[in-house]
Design an enzyme around this catalytic site. Structure first.
Site, PDB file in Angstrom:
ATOM      1  N   GLU A 132     -25.515 -31.192  35.904  1.00 51.34           N
ATOM      2  CA  GLU A 132     -26.598 -32.117  35.585  1.00 51.34           C
ATOM      3  C   GLU A 132     -26.126 -33.479  35.081  1.00 51.34           C
ATOM      4  OE1 GLU A 132     -29.662 -32.041  36.054  1.00 51.34           O
ATOM      5  OE2 GLU A 132     -30.407 -29.998  36.174  1.00 51.34           O
ATOM      6  N   SER A 396     -48.347  19.448   1.027  1.00 50.97           N
ATOM      7  CA  SER A 396     -47.545  19.903  -0.120  1.00 50.97           C
ATOM      8  C   SER A 396     -46.522  18.892  -0.587  1.00 50.97           C
ATOM      9  CB  SER A 396     -46.823  21.204   0.254  1.00 50.97           C
ATOM     10  OG  SER A 396     -47.740  22.235   0.546  1.00 50.97           O
TER      11      SER A 396
END
Length: 769
Positions: A132, A396
């Site tokens: 680029e 429990s």
């Protein structure tokens, strides 16, 4: 004198010399020609030719100045350069190490994640610059060489083969998007690029490109693209993946790999070829990168700890980034475990059965894993509901806390004998899970086997309201049906609570009696520890639970754990801890429907031990604290050898023994002898000799009923417990101050009581029982 004057004088001189001896009027000789006529220049030195260019030059200069002024005015009209201050990013929730747990799309439905140069593999930038903008680090926003090359290509071939845009110009276009490509738009990009370069560093410009580059659909930025196409962060890109992410922004819709994989592959290979030519990369490396598979679909965005993320976002709607205490690796592992286990449970129990897992660090109270459901988008299992926060019957699982309070009160010991036999408490007649009775067992066996009758008998002695008040005081949520008060049924699950609260309470047992409120966000302060029970009592509970027989996939003696099953087979639980972590597991249907065969030991306990296995080797539990009594039943003090339930009065068992002095909540200032606190007298009523006295769980030497004393461990709170020969017990908690007075001062609001030997006269001034 000018040249014409010189010529005239010279001619006149010649004539005068030649006419000497003649008359001045004599005619000139024929051979002498008159001087040519001379044209003198006009005043000012100009001529007609130069005046012809005066007005065009002035017009040109005026036009140039006008263009410059107009350009300047146009540039000023553009406003300040765009630097991305008001960009909207996806809100992100991170783990304790900064790893992404979950992201939320922007208001426009875009995936745009913040990124920096440090977040990306350095190889990506090598490929990006080669393809680029080769001179990105050198130019100031515009690359003149690239522009000249593009212009030459346009003139010579009629089209541009390599554009002249720099990365900075592309950032300008992304910050100020324009429809179409025109000469004016290109000029605007050039101006903006130069302005941006003046206010931002190169890395800041790169960061904007990394955040804004389009990658097809609603994906913007390299992090979103890397996660969507490769399922990983961009710091771990391969060469082929980096090349593909460089190629896509050039034509994001036409090169989308999920729609046009061949076009994406071609574009990627073109990038690789240019990179090889620019940086002289070995041919075999480029060839290997070209063999990498191009993704043909999009992956879902990360969705770890989705329920915890939703909760954090709801608490701070304005926050853009939130960091949790959760460990992403552990969270991912346990979510996989939940999905695996729920499939097995669905086949054996119910297709709609769900599962939740919660993990806490004992030392800090930080939540390390929060699995609210096996799959967030599973509608059959109501996956969006966080079952770690749902109110369910605990079965429990509250029993260890009941026994812990009994240990702290001093009327039971792990080796105390207790009866497991039918007993009615008014209209309440509890039964064991298997509808049978074990007879006389030790407290250790009663807790390990989760027998109901002994637990209810001990809760009756502890008192249900006291148990619930203590649990709520440390931060647990207990919800009773509307209009009901705490009763004995809460010991067997007759109350609503949350998995996260159970894990917090059990971590308090692992911490030897102090509870740390849970912390799930790193930005919250470390909470203050709260007292749950004495260290001795907590150690007794841990020692009993550690010896509980584990499931088939567990190793005995490493994890202290308890299981539970709620009434009607609606909830299965298993909560356990080692020296470092506490884990809780819940299994059931989110809608609360019964699941026949759903039992905590069979459904939840195996998941618990699998979760511990994924944490690594178990960490040893704390060593016994000072005051622990390790003895057989026969070696215990007589009152501790057998637990005798108090007689039922009005439908409820009540202890007749009562400590008159010191009263509960008293503040004591003690006298000293030789620097040591003097013993404190005790006065009791309703007791059957012989009596046993415990201070913070430690027995004191045997004493006669008429002369009871106790010595505190030192300044601070002390729990004093008296047990008689029938098993009746009573306890008080007193605060012992530094010994600075010669008498005991007790503050009590409603009465004044004097009950001490002649050499010590207590004075009661304040609060009571």
């Amino acid at each position: 004198m000018n040249d014409a004057g010189n010529i005239t004088s010279r001619l006149e001189g010649e004539v005068g010399a030649e006419g000497a001896g003649r008359g001045v009027n004599d005619p000139l000789p024929q051979s002498v020609s008159p001087p040519p006529s001379l044209t003198l220049p006009r005043k000012g030195g100009g001529n007609g030719h130069s005046s012809r260019w005066r007005w065009p030059t002035a017009l040109f200069i005026f036009a140039a100045l006008f263009v410059v002024a107009a350009a300047g005015f146009w540039i000023v009209s553009l406003g300040p350069p765009p630097i991305g201050k008001n960009l909207e990013f996806s809100r992100v929730v991170l783990d304790r190490n900064g790893h992404l747990l979950r992201a939320y799309a922007t208001g426009e439905g875009r995936w745009r994640l913040p990124a920096s140069v440090a977040d990306v593999d350095p190889r990506f930038f090598d490929v990006l610059f080669a393809y680029e903008d080769k001179r990105f680090r050198e130019h100031h926003g515009v690359d003149p060489l690239a522009l000249m090359r593009a212009a030459f290509q346009l003139v010579s071939s009629g089209h541009i083969r390599s554009g002249g845009s720099t990365l900075t110009m592309q950032v300008a276009r992304l910050l100020e998007p324009r429809s179409g490509r025109s000469f004016a738009a290109k000029i605007r990009q050039i101006v903006r690029a130069i302005e941006i370069e003046r206010v931002l560093t190169k890395d800041q410009i790169l960061a904007l490109y990394l955040e804004l580059a389009p990658y097809g659909g609603n994906i913007e930025g390299i992090r979103a693209a890397s996660l969507a196409y490769f399922g990983k962060e961009p710091r771990a890109l391969t060469l082929g993946q980096a090349a593909l992410l460089v190629a896509l922004p050039q034509s994001p819709e036409l090169r989308r790999p999920d729609r046009f994989p061949q076009a994406a592959r071609t574009a990627r290979d073109r990038v690789l070829d240019r990179y090889a030519a620019a940086d002289h990369v070995p041919a075999d490396e480029i060839a290997f990168a070209k063999t990498e598979r191009v993704p043909t679909g999009r992956r879902p965005m990360p969705l770890l700890a989705a329920h915890a993320a939703d909760r954090a976002i709801a608490e701070t709607p304005a926050a853009k980034e939130i960091r949790l205490t959760i460990d992403a690796e552990l969270q991912k592992s346990l979510e996989e475990l939940a999905r695996e286990r729920v499939q097995t449970l669905a086949q054996s129990l119910d297709p709609a059965v769900s599962l939740a897992i919660f993990v806490v660090d004992n030392a800090t109270g930080e939540v390390l894993a929060h699995v609210g459901s096996p799959a967030y988008f599973d509608r059959r299992r109501a996956g969006e509901v966080d079952m770690t926060q749902a109110l369910r019957s605990p079965g429990s699982t509250l029993k260890p806390l009941i026994y812990g309070m009994g240990f702290e009160d001093g009327f039971i010991h792990p080796q105390t004998l207790i009866d497991d036999r039918p007993r009615r408490y008014g209209n309440y007649e509890p039964r064991n899970f298997n509808y049978s009775f074990a007879g006389t067992v030790t407290v250790r066996d009663a807790l390990q086997q989760s027998l109901n009758m002994p637990a209810v008998a001990i809760l009756d002695r502890v008192e249900p309201s006291r148990l619930t008040a203590q649990l709520e005081q440390v931060g647990a949520t207990l919800v009773l049906p509307p209009g009901q008060t705490p009763g004995l049924a809460i010991g067997l699950g007759g109350v609503g609570t949350k998995l996260s609260d159970l894990v917090m309470l059990y971590s308090g047992i692992a911490r030897l009696g102090t509870v740390l409120p849970l912390r799930e966000r790193l930005d919250t302060p470390t909470p203050q520890a709260r007292r749950l029970m004495s260290a001795v009592a907590a150690w007794y509970v841990s020692d009993v639970l550690r010896d509980s027989p584990p499931p088939e996939n567990g190793v005995p003696g490493c994890i202290a754990f308890k299981t539970g099953t709620s009434y009607g087979y609606r909830d299965a639980w298993s909560v356990g801890f080692d020296g470092k972590h506490t884990i809780g597991v819940w299994v059931g249907r989110p809608d609360g429907a019964p699941v026949p065969g759903l039992i905590g030991r069979e459904a939840a306990a195996p998941v618990l031990f699998d979760a511990f296995a994924r944490l690594g080797a178990p960490v040893a539990l704390p060593k016994p604290p000072l005051g622990v009594l390790i003895a057989s039943t026969a070696q215990l003090p007589p009152p501790l050898r057998r637990f005798a339930p108090a007689p039922l009065v009005g439908g409820s068992a009540q202890a007749s023994l009562h400590i008159l002095f010191p009263p509960d909540g008293a503040r004591l200032d003690l006298s000293t002898t030789d620097g040591k606190p003097d013993p404190i007298p005790l006065k009791v009523t309703g007791a059957v000799a012989p009596l046993t006295v415990f201070v913070n769980g430690n027995p004191v030497p045997p004493q006669d009923r008429g002369n009871l004393f106790f010595a505190p461990d030192g300044p601070g709170f002390s729990r004093v417990t008296v047990v008689d020969s029938t098993g009746a017990t009573d306890s008080v908690v007193v605060r012992v101050a530094d010994p600075t007075a010669d008498r005991i001062v007790l503050r009590r609001a409603d009465a004044t009581i004097s009950a001490a030997p002649a050499n010590m006269t207590p004075k009661v001034i304040g609060a009571g029982r």
